[in-house]
Write an enzyme that holds these catalytic residues in place. Sequence first.
Site, PDB file in Angstrom:
ATOM      1  N   CYS A  91      18.845  23.657  46.639  1.00  0.00           N
ATOM      2  CA  CYS A  91      19.061  24.262  45.322  1.00  0.00           C
ATOM      3  C   CYS A  91      19.303  23.091  44.391  1.00  0.00           C
ATOM      4  O   CYS A  91      20.361  22.465  44.437  1.00  0.00           O
ATOM      5  CB  CYS A  91      20.248  25.209  45.294  1.00  0.00           C
ATOM      6  SG  CYS A  91      20.522  25.847  43.622  1.00  0.00           S
ATOM      7  N   CYS A 132      22.329  23.920  41.743  1.00  0.00           N
ATOM      8  CA  CYS A 132      23.721  24.057  42.196  1.00  0.00           C
ATOM      9  C   CYS A 132      23.757  24.166  43.712  1.00  0.00           C
ATOM     10  O   CYS A 132      23.516  23.181  44.399  1.00  0.00           O
ATOM     11  CB  CYS A 132      24.413  25.225  41.511  1.00  0.00           C
ATOM     12  SG  CYS A 132      23.432  26.738  41.440  1.00  0.00           S
ATOM     13  N   SER A 133      24.035  25.346  44.259  1.00  0.00           N
ATOM     14  CA  SER A 133      24.166  25.444  45.719  1.00  0.00           C
ATOM     15  C   SER A 133      23.745  26.813  46.217  1.00  0.00           C
ATOM     16  O   SER A 133      24.328  27.329  47.164  1.00  0.00           O
ATOM     17  CB  SER A 133      25.611  25.160  46.121  1.00  0.00           C
ATOM     18  OG  SER A 133      26.472  26.068  45.468  1.00  0.00           O
ATOM     19  N   CYS A 134      22.743  27.438  45.595  1.00  0.00           N
ATOM     20  CA  CYS A 134      22.289  28.755  46.027  1.00  0.00           C
ATOM     21  C   CYS A 134      21.839  28.675  47.486  1.00  0.00           C
ATOM     22  O   CYS A 134      21.177  27.711  47.882  1.00  0.00           O
ATOM     23  CB  CYS A 134      21.144  29.241  45.136  1.00  0.00           C
ATOM     24  SG  CYS A 134      21.673  29.414  43.423  1.00  0.00           S
TER      25      CYS A 134
HETATM   26 FE    FE Z   1      22.277  27.226  43.128  1.00  0.00          FE
END
Ligand code: FE
Length: 194
Positions: free
Chosen positions: A99, A102-104
Amino acid sequence: MSHDPSDPALRTEALEALLTERGVVEAPAIDRLIAYYEEQVGPMNGARVVARAWSDPAYRARLLTDGRSAIAELGFEGPQSEHLVVVENAPGVHNVVVCTLCSCYPWPVLGLPPSWYKDPAYRSRIVREPRAVLAEMGLALDEATEIRVWDSSAEVRYLVLPERPAGSEGLAEDALAGLVSRDAMIGVARIPPP
Ligand code: FE
């Protein structure tokens, strides 16, 4: 536990105490949520999906066509999996997930992301130089192997269907699930022969 004021565990505890005291949250609800993510959700769910796909060609076809529905068949659903796309590794084709924003991450099948997945270095470099980053992480792919990098978003989450390792032909679904690692389902590792 150390009592350094910057200790995240201590800060979390203080925040939880404050929110509970003000009646914003209830302690049993937080305990249930933590237990859920510790005991019910994690890479073992994704491993069962992969083992089923390796064992059942019709399931594999459904999984690649509509990841979310096929994964829900096994009882795994919830936040961060509304649009779940499964990408399949094959000889000459390797998939890896990131991602960049961010951190999906597909929570219901992989749990919470490892810290390196959230690291800005991984997020930027895996797009620009995937072969080098994968090699640094222990996965050397030859130049002939095409690397496909999938950028997750709030809309779409990805799960890699790794290649079934040689030597696993005789294994039942439970044993196959035991071979499947989190990193292989993100695409930064392969599954070694049993
Ligand atoms: Fe994300």
